[in-house]
Design a protein around this motif. Structure first.
Motif, mmCIF file in Angstrom:
data_model
loop_
_atom_site.group_PDB
_atom_site.id
_atom_site.type_symbol
_atom_site.label_atom_id
_atom_site.label_comp_id
_atom_site.label_asym_id
_atom_site.label_seq_id
_atom_site.Cartn_x
_atom_site.Cartn_y
_atom_site.Cartn_z
ATOM 1 N N LEU A 56 0.867 -1.174 0.000
ATOM 2 C CA LEU A 56 0.000 0.000 0.000
ATOM 3 C C LEU A 56 0.906 1.226 0.000
ATOM 4 N N GLN A 57 0.961 1.895 -1.140
ATOM 5 C CA GLN A 57 1.721 3.134 -1.246
ATOM 6 C C GLN A 57 0.805 4.285 -0.836
ATOM 7 N N MET A 58 1.234 5.037 0.160
ATOM 8 C CA MET A 58 0.412 6.111 0.697
ATOM 9 C C MET A 58 1.146 7.435 0.517
ATOM 10 N N ASN A 59 0.556 8.320 -0.246
ATOM 11 C CA ASN A 59 1.139 9.645 -0.502
ATOM 12 C C ASN A 59 0.221 10.734 0.043
ATOM 13 N N SER A 60 0.784 11.915 0.183
ATOM 14 C CA SER A 60 0.006 13.070 0.672
ATOM 15 C C SER A 60 -0.767 12.717 1.934
ATOM 16 N N LEU A 61 -0.079 12.134 2.865
ATOM 17 C CA LEU A 61 -0.735 11.659 4.079
ATOM 18 C C LEU A 61 -1.311 12.803 4.895
ATOM 19 N N LYS A 62 -2.450 12.507 5.533
ATOM 20 C CA LYS A 62 -3.161 13.478 6.357
ATOM 21 C C LYS A 62 -3.282 12.929 7.778
ATOM 22 N N PRO A 63 -3.458 13.797 8.757
ATOM 23 C CA PRO A 63 -3.633 13.299 10.135
ATOM 24 C C PRO A 63 -4.787 12.304 10.266
ATOM 25 N N GLU A 64 -5.825 12.471 9.470
ATOM 26 C CA GLU A 64 -6.953 11.534 9.542
ATOM 27 C C GLU A 64 -6.640 10.161 8.965
ATOM 28 N N ASP A 65 -5.470 9.988 8.378
ATOM 29 C CA ASP A 65 -5.039 8.665 7.935
ATOM 30 C C ASP A 65 -4.427 7.847 9.078
ATOM 31 N N THR A 66 -4.294 8.461 10.231
ATOM 32 C CA THR A 66 -3.731 7.773 11.388
ATOM 33 C C THR A 66 -4.584 6.590 11.799
ATOM 34 N N GLY A 67 -3.913 5.492 12.131
ATOM 35 C CA GLY A 67 -4.622 4.312 12.597
ATOM 36 C C GLY A 67 -3.748 3.076 12.484
ATOM 37 N N VAL A 68 -4.319 1.961 12.889
ATOM 38 C CA VAL A 68 -3.655 0.678 12.688
ATOM 39 C C VAL A 68 -4.128 0.120 11.352
ATOM 40 N N TYR A 69 -3.192 -0.212 10.519
ATOM 41 C CA TYR A 69 -3.493 -0.725 9.191
ATOM 42 C C TYR A 69 -3.345 -2.247 9.192
ATOM 43 N N TYR A 70 -4.413 -2.905 8.771
ATOM 44 C CA TYR A 70 -4.457 -4.362 8.752
ATOM 45 C C TYR A 70 -4.513 -4.873 7.313
ATOM 46 N N CYS A 71 -3.813 -5.936 7.089
ATOM 47 C CA CYS A 71 -3.846 -6.633 5.805
ATOM 48 C C CYS A 71 -4.840 -7.791 5.904
ATOM 49 N N ASN A 72 -5.576 -8.021 4.833
ATOM 50 C CA ASN A 72 -6.571 -9.098 4.795
ATOM 51 C C ASN A 72 -6.447 -9.875 3.499
ATOM 52 N N GLY A 73 -6.597 -11.178 3.613
ATOM 53 C CA GLY A 73 -6.593 -12.023 2.437
ATOM 54 C C GLY A 73 -7.784 -12.958 2.447
ATOM 55 N N ARG A 74 -8.525 -12.998 1.317
ATOM 56 C CA ARG A 74 -9.705 -13.849 1.220
ATOM 57 C C ARG A 74 -9.639 -14.680 -0.052
ATOM 58 N N GLY A 75 -10.038 -15.953 0.090
ATOM 59 C CA GLY A 75 -10.102 -16.810 -1.073
ATOM 60 C C GLY A 75 -10.087 -18.263 -0.698
ATOM 61 N N LEU A 76 -10.754 -19.071 -1.494
ATOM 62 C CA LEU A 76 -10.807 -20.517 -1.286
ATOM 63 C C LEU A 76 -11.232 -20.861 0.145
ATOM 64 N N GLY A 77 -12.203 -20.128 0.645
ATOM 65 C CA GLY A 77 -12.732 -20.411 1.972
ATOM 66 C C GLY A 77 -11.928 -19.841 3.121
ATOM 67 N N ARG A 78 -10.887 -19.108 2.809
ATOM 68 C CA ARG A 78 -10.046 -18.533 3.853
ATOM 69 C C ARG A 78 -10.285 -17.036 3.978
ATOM 70 N N ASP A 79 -10.199 -16.552 5.201
ATOM 71 C CA ASP A 79 -10.333 -15.136 5.491
ATOM 72 C C ASP A 79 -9.330 -14.841 6.602
ATOM 73 N N ALA A 80 -8.168 -14.341 6.227
ATOM 74 C CA ALA A 80 -7.065 -14.201 7.171
ATOM 75 C C ALA A 80 -6.682 -12.734 7.354
ATOM 76 N N TRP A 81 -6.230 -12.416 8.584
ATOM 77 C CA TRP A 81 -5.837 -11.056 8.935
ATOM 78 C C TRP A 81 -4.416 -11.062 9.506
ATOM 79 N N GLY A 82 -3.727 -9.975 9.267
ATOM 80 C CA GLY A 82 -2.450 -9.757 9.918
ATOM 81 C C GLY A 82 -2.644 -9.111 11.277
ATOM 82 N N GLN A 83 -1.528 -8.854 11.946
ATOM 83 C CA GLN A 83 -1.576 -8.312 13.295
ATOM 84 C C GLN A 83 -1.700 -6.789 13.308
ATOM 85 N N GLY A 84 -1.477 -6.162 12.175
ATOM 86 C CA GLY A 84 -1.599 -4.710 12.061
ATOM 87 C C GLY A 84 -0.278 -3.986 12.221
#
Length: 115
Positions: free
Chosen positions: A80-108
């Motif tokens: 995820l390339q993030m440009n022109s960042l703003k204070p409202e972009d602050t947060g924990v960013y999580y990665c998600n992968g879905r497919g073939l019956g799987r729905d997985a998350w990273g730790q953030g």
């Protein structure tokens, strides 16, 4: 079993750029719909961007024109390339992968944008 590990989050000034990475274990990565979500303090987790196996992308209105999602099916990684960042972009960013019956998350990974 699919495992996702995010990296790249840090403190950055408004107007700056960051690139987040999400490394995915497992041979089905190329078949998965990958997404980035973020959760600000006290708020729900919201969609930021997704990318399908054929690289069709989708973005939240708040990040269109500033963020770009991409994937490398050789490295099993989504970015995820993030440009022109703003204070409202602050947060924990999580990665998600879905497919073939799987729905997985990273730790953030924490992204903090200072004004």
């Amino acid at each position: 079993q699919v495992q996702l590990v995010e990296s790249g989050g840090r403190l950055v000034q408004a107007g700056g750029s960051l690139r987040l990475s999400c490394a995915v274990s497992g041979s089905i990565f190329r078949l998965m719909v990958m997404g980035w979500y973020r959760q600000a303090p006290g708020k729900q987790r919201d969609l930021v961007a997704t990318i399908t196996s054929d690289t069709t992308t989708n973005y939240a209105d708040s990040v269109k024109g500033r963020f770009s999602i991409s994937r490398d099916n050789v490295k099993n990684t989504v970015y995820l390339q993030m440009n022109s960042l703003k204070p409202e972009d602050t947060g924990v960013y999580y990665c998600n992968g879905r497919g073939l019956g799987r729905d997985a998350w990273g730790q953030g990974t924490q992204v903090t944008v200072s004004s």
